[in-house]
Write a protein that holds these residues in place. Structure first.
Motif, PDB file in Angstrom:
ATOM      1  N   UNK A 292       0.814  -1.220   0.000  1.00  0.00           N
ATOM      2  CA  UNK A 292       0.000   0.000   0.000  1.00  0.00           C
ATOM      3  C   UNK A 292       0.845   1.266   0.000  1.00  0.00           C
ATOM      4  N   UNK A 293       2.153   1.105   0.202  1.00  0.00           N
ATOM      5  CA  UNK A 293       3.065   2.247   0.202  1.00  0.00           C
ATOM      6  C   UNK A 293       3.888   2.184  -1.084  1.00  0.00           C
ATOM      7  N   UNK A 294       3.653   3.099  -2.034  1.00  0.00           N
ATOM      8  CA  UNK A 294       4.311   2.995  -3.351  1.00  0.00           C
ATOM      9  C   UNK A 294       5.821   3.170  -3.303  1.00  0.00           C
ATOM     10  N   UNK A 295       6.328   3.922  -2.342  1.00  0.00           N
ATOM     11  CA  UNK A 295       7.762   4.161  -2.237  1.00  0.00           C
ATOM     12  C   UNK A 295       8.191   3.994  -0.776  1.00  0.00           C
ATOM     13  N   UNK A 296       9.495   3.798  -0.552  1.00  0.00           N
ATOM     14  CA  UNK A 296       9.954   3.719   0.847  1.00  0.00           C
ATOM     15  C   UNK A 296       9.734   5.011   1.615  1.00  0.00           C
ATOM     16  N   UNK A 297       9.676   6.151   0.908  1.00  0.00           N
ATOM     17  CA  UNK A 297       9.412   7.418   1.586  1.00  0.00           C
ATOM     18  C   UNK A 297       8.008   7.429   2.189  1.00  0.00           C
TER      19      UNK A 297
END
Length: 449
Positions: free
Chosen positions: A315-320
């Motif tokens: 659900x989190x597209x990037x590590x940021x």
């Protein structure tokens, strides 16, 4: 001349719900006739859902108020409605009169314009595992409180067991407390129950166990010991439930995965008993060995399994985005082109606490890539900043491992600043070449001209 600013309507058939403990107020528009109040019983929730369906509502927004939203959220989802659960700080109304009707209409207006951000919610399997693990943690916390009460009554009895024993609920401490509650008063006899691993001698332990014989304190100590044993039974039963649930949650194709044993990972006394989290987590995450990361313990892995799950990381597209969810990224504020603040936001969740605990362990290691990073940050700033920075680095590593299904591969050689810049420049140039589909022939022609 008056001007009007129009905004794009994102959800034309939206409703807003002000969740309460005794009733819920629902708005499907900004008029007085578009607001209704419903109770909290199951038949009331079903009537609320049917009213929304009769008015062609497709999207619903509500605040995450305590635990009052959960049953309503489930019923609305089962009815096929798209439900957005929001943090209360994003739905605060502008300054003015505050009522339940105004609040639900304000939520409905914000959701219609697409101005609300949904909170992270795990899948149903992860949510059930989270319930078991959080309940177990509450039992451990209650047992720790009982331990403090036992120490208090031991001091009142002049039994200074806490001075000669590191942990009063260890092997030596529990044996002595059991004997005291059974009526033993002889200090030498109590000291003879010392375990061979205890650092203090029997003579020194006997000096600390000169009791004053108060009957009231002894009675209270017996009561606390009984409660401590009951909590330990409940924790053991919870461990069995957690182990069985994780076993049933593992996908059939991942059951054959096995990883290497890790005897260097110490098992804390509060860790789940009878569960091989090293192997179970490897199967649960479909061949990703999170225990291979230095500093990551059984408690860290169990927290990631119960709070994040196997599919939650997607659900989190990037590590940021993942670091921001864990509240480990700096909240940079710029005004007039000047950075006025870049502090890490306050507040924490269980994933952040687990990663910070792992980062604290990493700071005590003598070698390793993450330990070197921790010491470098601690030398430049301080230990608190190093813990936060290492926890964020751990979050990035875990995101890449779970999303890309890769193993932990820390860099072996140390890179100086110029080498890092060169490596980053090569990486950026490679991305640009792939983005514009530049061929080798085109590169040669450009270099010749």
């Amino acid at each position: 001349m008056t001007k009007k600013i129009s905004m794009e309507v994102v959800h034309p058939h939206a409703a807003g719900i002000d969740v309460g403990s005794r009733f819920h107020v629902v708005a499907i528009g900004q008029g007085k006739n578009n607001v209704r109040e419903f109770g909290v019983y199951n038949e009331d929730l079903l009537a609320l859902t049917q009213w929304l369906l009769d008015n062609d509502v497709t999207h619903v927004a509500m605040e995450s108020t305590g635990t009052y939203w959960q049953n309503l959220f489930s019923i609305l989802q089962e009815a096929g409605l798209t439900v957005t659960l929001c943090n209360g700080k994003f739905t605060k109304n502008i300054q003015g009169k505050k009522t339940d009707v105004i609040d639900c209409q304000w939520i409905q207006k914000l959701h219609t314009l697409g101005l609300l951000t949904a909170s992270y919610l795990p899948d149903s399997i992860t949510e059930q595992l989270r319930t078991f693990c959080r309940h177990r943690q509450n039992l451990v916390d209650n047992a720790a409180h009982i331990t403090l009460k036992m120490q208090q009554y031991l001091r009142l009895l002049n039994l200074r067991l806490d001075v000669v024993v590191t942990d009063v609920t260890g092997l030596t401490g529990m044996a002595i407390i059991e004997a005291v509650c059974n009526g033993e008063k002889n200090p030498e006899q109590l000291a003879s129950l010392r375990n061979h691993n205890c650092k203090k001698s029997e003579e020194e332990i006997a000096k600390a166990l000169q009791s004053n014989g108060r009957a009231d304190f002894l009675f209270a100590l017996k009561q606390q010991l009984h409660m401590y044993k009951e909590y330990q039974k409940e924790i053991a039963a919870c461990d069995v439930q957690i182990g069985n649930f994780i076993n049933t949650s593992i996908k059939p194709e991942a059951r054959e995965h096995t990883t290497t044993k890790k005897p260097h990972k110490r098992i804390n006394k509060n860790s789940p008993k009878g569960i091989d989290l090293n192997q179970l987590s490897y199967k649960y995450f479909e061949g990703v060995d999170l225990m291979a990361i230095e500093g990551v313990s059984h408690a860290t892995v169990l927290t990631l399994m119960s709070e994040l799950g196997n599919e939650g990381i997607k659900k989190f597209p990037t590590p940021k985005h993942f670091c921001k969810h864990c509240r480990l990224s700096p909240n940079t504020k710029v005004s007039g082109g000047t950075v006025i603040s870049s502090h890490t936001p306050k507040g924490s969740n269980r994933i952040k606490i687990a990663l910070r605990n792992a980062a604290n362990v990493i700071g005590k290691l003598k070698e390793g890539h993450l330990a070197t990073f921790f010491k470098r940050i601690a030398y430049r700033k301080d230990k608190a900043a190093a813990i936060t920075a290492t926890a964020r680095k751990l979050a990035v590593v875990i995101w890449h491992m779970l999303t890309k299904k890769t193993s932990y591969q820390p860099p072996i050689d140390y890179l100086y600043r110029d080498e890092k810049r060169k490596k980053g420049l090569i990486k950026n140039i490679s991305k640009q070449i792939q983005k514009f589909n530049i061929t080798a022939n085109e590169l040669n022609l450009e270099l010749l001209t």
